[in-house]
Design an enzyme around this catalytic site. Structure first.
Site, PDB file in Angstrom:
ATOM      1  N   THR A   1       0.811  -1.213   0.000  1.00  0.00           N
ATOM      2  CA  THR A   1       0.000   0.000   0.000  1.00  0.00           C
ATOM      3  C   THR A   1       0.845   1.264   0.000  1.00  0.00           C
ATOM      4  OG1 THR A   1      -1.825  -1.090   1.093  1.00  0.00           O
ATOM      5  CG2 THR A   1      -1.725   1.274   1.362  1.00  0.00           C
TER       6      THR A   1
ATOM      7  N   TYR B   1      -8.223   0.502  -3.516  1.00  0.00           N
ATOM      8  CA  TYR B   1      -7.110   1.026  -4.315  1.00  0.00           C
ATOM      9  C   TYR B   1      -6.293  -0.154  -4.805  1.00  0.00           C
ATOM     10  CZ  TYR B   1      -4.752  -0.118   0.001  1.00  0.00           C
ATOM     11  OH  TYR B   1      -4.291  -0.794   1.099  1.00  0.00           O
TER      12      TYR B   1
ATOM     13  N   SER C   1       1.877  -7.870  -0.550  1.00  0.00           N
ATOM     14  CA  SER C   1       2.666  -8.786   0.288  1.00  0.00           C
ATOM     15  C   SER C   1       1.969 -10.099   0.594  1.00  0.00           C
ATOM     16  CB  SER C   1       3.106  -8.091   1.570  1.00  0.00           C
ATOM     17  OG  SER C   1       2.036  -7.885   2.443  1.00  0.00           O
TER      18      SER C   1
ATOM     19  N   THR D   1       1.625  -4.359   4.156  1.00  0.00           N
ATOM     20  CA  THR D   1       1.507  -4.595   5.597  1.00  0.00           C
ATOM     21  C   THR D   1       1.015  -6.006   5.943  1.00  0.00           C
ATOM     22  OG1 THR D   1      -0.717  -3.661   5.646  1.00  0.00           O
ATOM     23  CG2 THR D   1       1.118  -2.159   6.127  1.00  0.00           C
ATOM     24  N   ASP D   2       0.427  -6.710   4.963  1.00  0.00           N
ATOM     25  CA  ASP D   2      -0.175  -8.013   5.301  1.00  0.00           C
ATOM     26  C   ASP D   2       0.840  -9.016   5.844  1.00  0.00           C
ATOM     27  OD1 ASP D   2      -2.491  -6.901   4.389  1.00  0.00           O
ATOM     28  OD2 ASP D   2      -2.893  -8.395   2.835  1.00  0.00           O
TER      29      ASP D   2
ATOM     30  N   LYS E   1       0.419  -7.418  12.922  1.00  0.00           N
ATOM     31  CA  LYS E   1      -0.650  -6.573  12.367  1.00  0.00           C
ATOM     32  C   LYS E   1      -1.932  -6.954  13.081  1.00  0.00           C
ATOM     33  CE  LYS E   1      -2.870  -5.114   8.056  1.00  0.00           C
ATOM     34  NZ  LYS E   1      -2.904  -5.218   6.579  1.00  0.00           N
TER      35      LYS E   1
ATOM     36  N   GLU F   1      -1.591 -28.854  28.325  1.00  0.00           N
ATOM     37  CA  GLU F   1      -2.584 -29.239  27.300  1.00  0.00           C
ATOM     38  C   GLU F   1      -2.198 -30.548  26.608  1.00  0.00           C
ATOM     39  OE1 GLU F   1      -5.569 -28.265  26.247  1.00  0.00           O
ATOM     40  OE2 GLU F   1      -5.767 -26.502  27.525  1.00  0.00           O
TER      41      GLU F   1
HETATM   42  N1  GLU Z   1      -2.592  -6.461   0.801  1.00  0.00           N
HETATM   43  C1  GLU Z   1      -1.621  -5.528   0.361  1.00  0.00           C
HETATM   44  C2  GLU Z   1      -0.234  -5.863   0.851  1.00  0.00           C
HETATM   45  O1  GLU Z   1      -0.044  -6.423   1.894  1.00  0.00           O
HETATM   46  C3  GLU Z   1      -1.961  -4.129   0.758  1.00  0.00           C
HETATM   47  C4  GLU Z   1      -2.073  -3.960   2.246  1.00  0.00           C
HETATM   48  C5  GLU Z   1      -1.077  -2.973   2.795  1.00  0.00           C
HETATM   49  O2  GLU Z   1       0.048  -2.852   2.341  1.00  0.00           O
HETATM   50  O3  GLU Z   1      -1.448  -2.308   3.768  1.00  0.00           O
HETATM   51  O4  GLU Z   1       0.726  -5.518   0.187  1.00  0.00           O
END
Ligand code: GLU
Length: 359
Positions: free
Chosen positions: A43, A57, A90, A123-124, A196, A316
């Protein structure tokens, strides 16, 4: 530096100018840290059709040179060079992508002309890449992974400040030796425990053990150091790794069956991360299935689908009796990275368990 010019040092010649600036405690252009920004997409390189599009986007659109050119303030902090390693979202980051990026980082940290590295990333799976680098890069030079929750085209986009902060951290000699770091939303987090936690807010990243520090107006404020092995103290090194061991994650729930576990084993996995409920619990009907796979040489690693706390050994389930491993406080996705690196480095179940306590 401009004050230096104004105070007239320049009239005394280049040598006195340099000495004067150093004495006055100001940073010369020549003294600026050299930071390489390795861009992988996400992103932070995303673009939407409209300024109100904070969630709708396309990720991985804007090239690294344009990203850097969009933040002139970067040049005040460091001598910044960009390199486009990938241009992907990602969620599509493969083991091969990890190895390619890791090899590039390893080459750059050996370069005397490079003081710090920033990796822009979606971010994923940012936390997985950061943890991978934390395990396999032998250097105390700052390595910072950064992303954004909103594309640069959105109102109140967060990528510009996140990238400036990341470069400031990478350029700072005080950042050395702290392991790979993630900089997001004014916080400096450790690669090993950052997660995250939410997909639609800018304060998306957190650690259950707290941030290492904060960055405000370019200045880092440090609060803790990581008490785990990383980078220079790691037994793993990308330079000795040909590839990652095949390891997958099976997600548990009350009605879970054997199918996913057996399919992973049939495909040749060396380990399966059991993303168990609660304390990495295993449903009664699944115990013989997992023991059978263990007998066939597939390591069973109990982690938890709960984001906080940690999985206790021999609670467990009798891990000693079954020869299973627990992932301690690592999330299933981080447990997968450590297993893939450690098994590729020749670790057996005993050494793997030790690694989960230590990294
Ligand atoms: N799903 C995309 C990725 O991880 C966009 C999410 C993001 O970067 O916040 O690259």
């Amino acid at each position: 530096m401009f004050n230096c010019f104004k105070t007239g040092w320049r009239h005394l010649g280049a040598a006195l100018f340099v000495a004067g600036c150093l004495l006055s405690g100001q940073v010369l252009a020549a003294d600026k840290a050299h930071v390489v920004v390795l861009a992988t997409g996400g992103t932070i390189a995303g673009a939407g059709a409209d300024a109100v599009n904070s969630a709708t986007y396309q990720a991985a659109k804007v090239p690294v040179d344009k990203l850097i050119a969009g933040i002139p303030e970067l040049a005040k902090v460091a001598d910044v060079k960009g390199e486009q390693v990938f241009q992907i979202a990602s969620e599509s980051f493969t083991n091969d992508n990890l190895m390619t990026l890791g090899r590039r980082v390893s080459a750059l940290v050996k370069d005397k002309g490079v003081d710090g590295i920033v990796i822009t990333h979606g971010t994923d799976t940012l936390e997985e890449t950061a943890f991978f680098l934390n395990l396999v890069i032998h250097s105390d030079k700052p390595i910072v992974v950064v992303g954004s929750m909103r594309p640069g085209t959105a109102l109140s986009a967060d990528g510009g400040l996140n990238l400036l902060d990341a470069v400031s951290v990478a350029a700072n000699p005080e950042s050395r030796g702290r392991g790979v770091m993630v900089v997001m939303n004014d916080e400096i987090l450790s690669a090993r425990d950052v997660v995250k936690t939410i997909n639609i807010k800018t304060n998306a990243f957190a650690s259950q053990w707290g941030a290492l520090g904060m960055i405000v107006e370019g200045k880092s404020y440090w609060f803790r150091k990581i008490d785990k092995k990383h980078t220079l103290t790691s037994e793993f090194n990308i330079d000795n790794l040909k590839e990652l061991a095949p390891v997958d994650i099976a997600y548990a729930y009350g009605n879970v069956g054997a199918e996913a576990y057996e399919a992973f084993a049939a495909k040749g996995d060396k380990a399966i991360i059991h993303a168990g409920t609660g304390n990495g619990s295993v449903a009664d009907r699944m115990v013989p299935v997992l023991r059978g796979l263990q007998d066939k040489g597939v390591q069973i690693i109990r982690s938890s689908r709960v984001w906080g706390g940690f999985v206790l050994r021999n609670a467990e389930q009798p891990d000693d009796k079954y020869g299973w491993v627990v992932a301690h406080d690592l999330s299933p996705q981080k447990a997968r990275i450590l297993a893939a690196v450690a098994i590729a480095s020749g670790f057996n179940a005993e050494k793997l368990q030790k690694a989960y306590w230590e990294y």
